[in-house]
Design a protein around this motif. Structure first.
Motif, PDB file in Angstrom:
ATOM      1  N   LEU A   8      65.566 129.422 135.787  1.00 12.73           N
ATOM      2  CA  LEU A   8      64.119 129.206 135.829  1.00 12.73           C
ATOM      3  C   LEU A   8      63.751 127.844 135.245  1.00 12.73           C
ATOM      4  O   LEU A   8      62.981 127.086 135.842  1.00 12.73           O
ATOM      5  CB  LEU A   8      63.399 130.316 135.057  1.00 12.73           C
ATOM      6  CG  LEU A   8      63.059 131.599 135.813  1.00 12.73           C
ATOM      7  CD1 LEU A   8      62.470 132.633 134.866  1.00 12.73           C
ATOM      8  CD2 LEU A   8      62.093 131.312 136.949  1.00 12.73           C
ATOM      9  N   TYR A   9      64.312 127.537 134.072  1.00 18.89           N
ATOM     10  CA  TYR A   9      63.991 126.263 133.436  1.00 18.89           C
ATOM     11  C   TYR A   9      64.541 125.085 134.244  1.00 18.89           C
ATOM     12  O   TYR A   9      63.857 124.063 134.408  1.00 18.89           O
ATOM     13  CB  TYR A   9      64.561 126.236 132.016  1.00 18.89           C
ATOM     14  CG  TYR A   9      63.705 126.971 131.014  1.00 18.89           C
ATOM     15  CD1 TYR A   9      62.748 126.305 130.268  1.00 18.89           C
ATOM     16  CD2 TYR A   9      63.842 128.347 130.822  1.00 18.89           C
ATOM     17  CE1 TYR A   9      61.950 126.973 129.348  1.00 18.89           C
ATOM     18  CE2 TYR A   9      63.050 129.025 129.905  1.00 18.89           C
ATOM     19  CZ  TYR A   9      62.110 128.338 129.176  1.00 18.89           C
ATOM     20  OH  TYR A   9      61.304 129.005 128.268  1.00 18.89           O
ATOM     21  N   ASN A  10      65.750 125.231 134.765  1.00 17.97           N
ATOM     22  CA  ASN A  10      66.304 124.159 135.598  1.00 17.97           C
ATOM     23  C   ASN A  10      65.509 123.973 136.880  1.00 17.97           C
ATOM     24  O   ASN A  10      65.311 122.849 137.348  1.00 17.97           O
ATOM     25  CB  ASN A  10      67.764 124.461 135.931  1.00 17.97           C
ATOM     26  CG  ASN A  10      68.708 124.183 134.767  1.00 17.97           C
ATOM     27  OD1 ASN A  10      68.620 123.144 134.123  1.00 17.97           O
ATOM     28  ND2 ASN A  10      69.609 125.111 134.486  1.00 17.97           N
ATOM     29  N   CYS A  11      65.028 125.086 137.464  1.00 21.84           N
ATOM     30  CA  CYS A  11      64.215 125.008 138.672  1.00 21.84           C
ATOM     31  C   CYS A  11      62.908 124.283 138.389  1.00 21.84           C
ATOM     32  O   CYS A  11      62.447 123.470 139.201  1.00 21.84           O
ATOM     33  CB  CYS A  11      63.954 126.415 139.201  1.00 21.84           C
ATOM     34  SG  CYS A  11      62.974 126.467 140.710  1.00 21.84           S
ATOM     35  N   ALA A  12      62.293 124.571 137.227  1.00 24.81           N
ATOM     36  CA  ALA A  12      61.039 123.913 136.858  1.00 24.81           C
ATOM     37  C   ALA A  12      61.231 122.403 136.752  1.00 24.81           C
ATOM     38  O   ALA A  12      60.431 121.622 137.290  1.00 24.81           O
ATOM     39  CB  ALA A  12      60.521 124.478 135.537  1.00 24.81           C
ATOM     40  N   PHE A  13      62.311 121.995 136.089  1.00 22.69           N
ATOM     41  CA  PHE A  13      62.553 120.561 135.931  1.00 22.69           C
ATOM     42  C   PHE A  13      62.956 119.909 137.254  1.00 22.69           C
ATOM     43  O   PHE A  13      62.619 118.747 137.502  1.00 22.69           O
ATOM     44  CB  PHE A  13      63.626 120.332 134.873  1.00 22.69           C
ATOM     45  CG  PHE A  13      63.129 120.476 133.470  1.00 22.69           C
ATOM     46  CD1 PHE A  13      62.481 119.414 132.842  1.00 22.69           C
ATOM     47  CD2 PHE A  13      63.279 121.656 132.766  1.00 22.69           C
ATOM     48  CE1 PHE A  13      62.014 119.536 131.544  1.00 22.69           C
ATOM     49  CE2 PHE A  13      62.801 121.789 131.480  1.00 22.69           C
ATOM     50  CZ  PHE A  13      62.166 120.731 130.854  1.00 22.69           C
ATOM     51  N   THR A  14      63.661 120.643 138.109  1.00 22.88           N
ATOM     52  CA  THR A  14      64.033 120.102 139.420  1.00 22.88           C
ATOM     53  C   THR A  14      62.788 119.862 140.274  1.00 22.88           C
ATOM     54  O   THR A  14      62.663 118.820 140.945  1.00 22.88           O
ATOM     55  CB  THR A  14      64.991 121.065 140.140  1.00 22.88           C
ATOM     56  OG1 THR A  14      66.167 121.243 139.349  1.00 22.88           O
ATOM     57  CG2 THR A  14      65.368 120.514 141.507  1.00 22.88           C
ATOM     58  N   ILE A  15      61.875 120.823 140.261  1.00 23.44           N
ATOM     59  CA  ILE A  15      60.622 120.662 141.011  1.00 23.44           C
ATOM     60  C   ILE A  15      59.834 119.476 140.467  1.00 23.44           C
ATOM     61  O   ILE A  15      59.283 118.670 141.231  1.00 23.44           O
ATOM     62  CB  ILE A  15      59.796 121.958 140.931  1.00 23.44           C
ATOM     63  CG1 ILE A  15      60.474 123.064 141.739  1.00 23.44           C
ATOM     64  CG2 ILE A  15      58.368 121.735 141.443  1.00 23.44           C
ATOM     65  CD1 ILE A  15      59.795 124.401 141.628  1.00 23.44           C
ATOM     66  N   TRP A  16      59.774 119.344 139.142  1.00 27.31           N
ATOM     67  CA  TRP A  16      59.065 118.208 138.537  1.00 27.31           C
ATOM     68  C   TRP A  16      59.654 116.886 139.012  1.00 27.31           C
ATOM     69  O   TRP A  16      58.935 116.000 139.482  1.00 27.31           O
ATOM     70  CB  TRP A  16      59.141 118.302 137.019  1.00 27.31           C
ATOM     71  CG  TRP A  16      58.726 117.044 136.319  1.00 27.31           C
ATOM     72  CD1 TRP A  16      59.526 115.999 135.972  1.00 27.31           C
ATOM     73  CD2 TRP A  16      57.400 116.661 135.929  1.00 27.31           C
ATOM     74  NE1 TRP A  16      58.799 115.006 135.356  1.00 27.31           N
ATOM     75  CE2 TRP A  16      57.489 115.380 135.323  1.00 27.31           C
ATOM     76  CE3 TRP A  16      56.159 117.278 136.007  1.00 27.31           C
ATOM     77  CZ2 TRP A  16      56.385 114.715 134.815  1.00 27.31           C
ATOM     78  CZ3 TRP A  16      55.045 116.614 135.499  1.00 27.31           C
ATOM     79  CH2 TRP A  16      55.160 115.354 134.914  1.00 27.31           C
ATOM     80  N   ASN A  17      60.968 116.751 138.897  1.00 27.14           N
ATOM     81  CA  ASN A  17      61.606 115.482 139.253  1.00 27.14           C
ATOM     82  C   ASN A  17      61.463 115.171 140.741  1.00 27.14           C
ATOM     83  O   ASN A  17      61.288 114.013 141.124  1.00 27.14           O
ATOM     84  CB  ASN A  17      63.084 115.520 138.859  1.00 27.14           C
ATOM     85  CG  ASN A  17      63.282 115.550 137.351  1.00 27.14           C
ATOM     86  OD1 ASN A  17      62.467 115.023 136.592  1.00 27.14           O
ATOM     87  ND2 ASN A  17      64.355 116.172 136.906  1.00 27.14           N
ATOM     88  N   THR A  18      61.524 116.209 141.588  1.00 29.81           N
ATOM     89  CA  THR A  18      61.399 115.989 143.028  1.00 29.81           C
ATOM     90  C   THR A  18      59.991 115.530 143.395  1.00 29.81           C
ATOM     91  O   THR A  18      59.811 114.553 144.139  1.00 29.81           O
ATOM     92  CB  THR A  18      61.740 117.278 143.794  1.00 29.81           C
ATOM     93  OG1 THR A  18      63.073 117.696 143.467  1.00 29.81           O
ATOM     94  CG2 THR A  18      61.639 117.054 145.297  1.00 29.81           C
ATOM     95  N   SER A 128      67.431 119.681 127.987  1.00 28.63           N
ATOM     96  CA  SER A 128      68.321 119.135 126.967  1.00 28.63           C
ATOM     97  C   SER A 128      69.432 120.127 126.624  1.00 28.63           C
ATOM     98  O   SER A 128      69.300 121.336 126.813  1.00 28.63           O
ATOM     99  CB  SER A 128      67.515 118.796 125.705  1.00 28.63           C
ATOM    100  OG  SER A 128      66.980 119.963 125.135  1.00 28.63           O
ATOM    101  N   GLY A 129      70.535 119.580 126.103  1.00 28.49           N
ATOM    102  CA  GLY A 129      71.634 120.434 125.679  1.00 28.49           C
ATOM    103  C   GLY A 129      71.248 121.347 124.537  1.00 28.49           C
ATOM    104  O   GLY A 129      71.729 122.483 124.434  1.00 28.49           O
ATOM    105  N   ASP A 130      70.356 120.867 123.643  1.00 28.37           N
ATOM    106  CA  ASP A 130      69.902 121.696 122.526  1.00 28.37           C
ATOM    107  C   ASP A 130      69.165 122.932 123.035  1.00 28.37           C
ATOM    108  O   ASP A 130      69.295 124.020 122.475  1.00 28.37           O
ATOM    109  CB  ASP A 130      68.979 120.896 121.609  1.00 28.37           C
ATOM    110  CG  ASP A 130      69.727 119.789 120.883  1.00 28.37           C
ATOM    111  OD1 ASP A 130      70.959 119.908 120.755  1.00 28.37           O
ATOM    112  OD2 ASP A 130      69.088 118.814 120.471  1.00 28.37           O
ATOM    113  N   MET A 131      68.398 122.754 124.100  1.00 26.03           N
ATOM    114  CA  MET A 131      67.663 123.880 124.646  1.00 26.03           C
ATOM    115  C   MET A 131      68.619 124.930 125.209  1.00 26.03           C
ATOM    116  O   MET A 131      68.420 126.138 125.018  1.00 26.03           O
ATOM    117  CB  MET A 131      66.703 123.391 125.734  1.00 26.03           C
ATOM    118  CG  MET A 131      65.853 124.493 126.331  1.00 26.03           C
ATOM    119  SD  MET A 131      64.694 123.870 127.559  1.00 26.03           S
ATOM    120  CE  MET A 131      63.939 125.419 128.070  1.00 26.03           C
ATOM    121  N   GLU A 132      69.664 124.501 125.896  1.00 20.76           N
ATOM    122  CA  GLU A 132      70.626 125.446 126.438  1.00 20.76           C
ATOM    123  C   GLU A 132      71.362 126.182 125.312  1.00 20.76           C
ATOM    124  O   GLU A 132      71.650 127.376 125.436  1.00 20.76           O
ATOM    125  CB  GLU A 132      71.626 124.715 127.333  1.00 20.76           C
ATOM    126  CG  GLU A 132      71.001 124.170 128.620  1.00 20.76           C
ATOM    127  CD  GLU A 132      72.045 123.639 129.579  1.00 20.76           C
ATOM    128  OE1 GLU A 132      73.226 123.563 129.177  1.00 20.76           O
ATOM    129  OE2 GLU A 132      71.676 123.320 130.723  1.00 20.76           O
TER     130      GLU A 132
END
Length: 291
Positions: A8-18, A128-132
């Motif tokens: 979910l978090y990776n999808c959110a950031f992917t949509i933002w960057n795209t 970020s790696g800290d978040m993961e």
């Protein structure tokens, strides 16, 4: 559950960057070349249709200017005022004949500024790696050992899982809404100059009426240039917003509980798109104050 939350978090950031990549492309797209130049050609045809009224309007306001000079000026200054009005009228007609080229030069100048600003990187976001690590630690189920502490930790993990799941959905919604707002502003940045461009001939014709009426011409030029340069302002808003929020908005999570970490990390990730979307939407007001 951990994989779902990370997705979910990776999808959110992917949509933002795209979508931000799309917005940055729109910011650097000239109104002349947008849509393979078709909108610009359409506006040109509208400009040609409206420009037929330029000379009659300029003539009417030139007559009004002469009348004002005769009424208000002393007899000894009337000839001088008439020559000034006639010279202004001739200049207006010359500028009106080349107004389309002049407006094109303004577009090219503003596009050059925007391209220089956009050349630098720094508008993408990543998990970020800290978040993961926080997600892994908070969603790690304890080894089975029936005790009061195990039950408490188990329900804490369940609570963190639900919070992260809800937080991921909320963050995804915020990212999509913010990006759509930014992309909408990027499209408006192209359309606004094109919308007022057909009326350039009328704006220059009003300048034949003297100082008070010619203010409309100055206001028109300032507004048009502001619309053209707004792309550069939006690029600055995005890059400064990403740099500031990602470095300044950073919570100390070392001493926080797992549930507090879930909430704070989601809030921290949500601040950047919200701030940037607000800055981009408010760029028109900033441009209006500048010009």
């Amino acid at each position: 559950m951990t994989d779902i939350v990370k997705a979910l978090y990776n999808c959110a950031f992917t949509i933002w960057n795209t979508l931000i990549e799309l917005a940055m492309t729109l910011f650097t797209t000239s109104p002349k070349t947008a849509g393979a130049g078709s909108p610009y050609q359409t506006v040109h045809s509208l400009y040609n249709a409206i420009s037929d009224a330029t000379v009659p309007i300029a003539t009417v306001f030139f007559i009004i200017a002469i009348y004002k000079s005769v009424i208000s000026a002393p007899p000894g200054q009337q000839a001088m005022r008439f020559l000034q009005d006639a010279l202004r009228y001739c200049i207006i007609l010359y500028i009106a004949a080349n107004m389309w080229k002049i407006m094109g030069y303004i577009i090219d100048f503003s596009d050059g500024i925007t391209a220089k600003i956009t050349a630098t990187s720094g508008y993408t976001l990543t998990v970020s790696g800290d978040m993961e690590k926080i997600i892994d630690s908070c969603l790690k189920f304890p080894a089975f050992e029936l005790s009061g502490e195990w039950v408490e930790q188990f329900w804490t993990t369940i609570g963190c899982s639900l919070l992260f799941l809800i937080g991921g959905i909320v963050l995804l919604f915020i990212m999509v809404a913010s990006c759509l707002s930014i992309v909408s502003s990027a499209f408006q940045r192209i359309l606004k100059p094109l919308m007022i461009l057909p009326f350039a001939g009328i704006a220059i014709a009003l300048g034949a009426g003297g100082h008070d009426i010619s203010r409309s011409l100055v206001s028109y030029i300032k507004t048009f240039f502001g619309f053209c340069i707004s792309g550069a302002m939006m690029v600055i808003a995005i890059k400064c917003g990403v740099s500031l929020c990602t470095n300044f908005v950073s919570f100390d999570l070392s001493s926080s509980s797992d549930i507090a970490k879930c909430i704070l990390i989601t809030v921290q990730m949500s601040i950047t798109p919200i701030v940037i979307a607000g800055l981009v939407k408010g760029s028109d007001a900033m441009i209006a104050r500048m010009f």
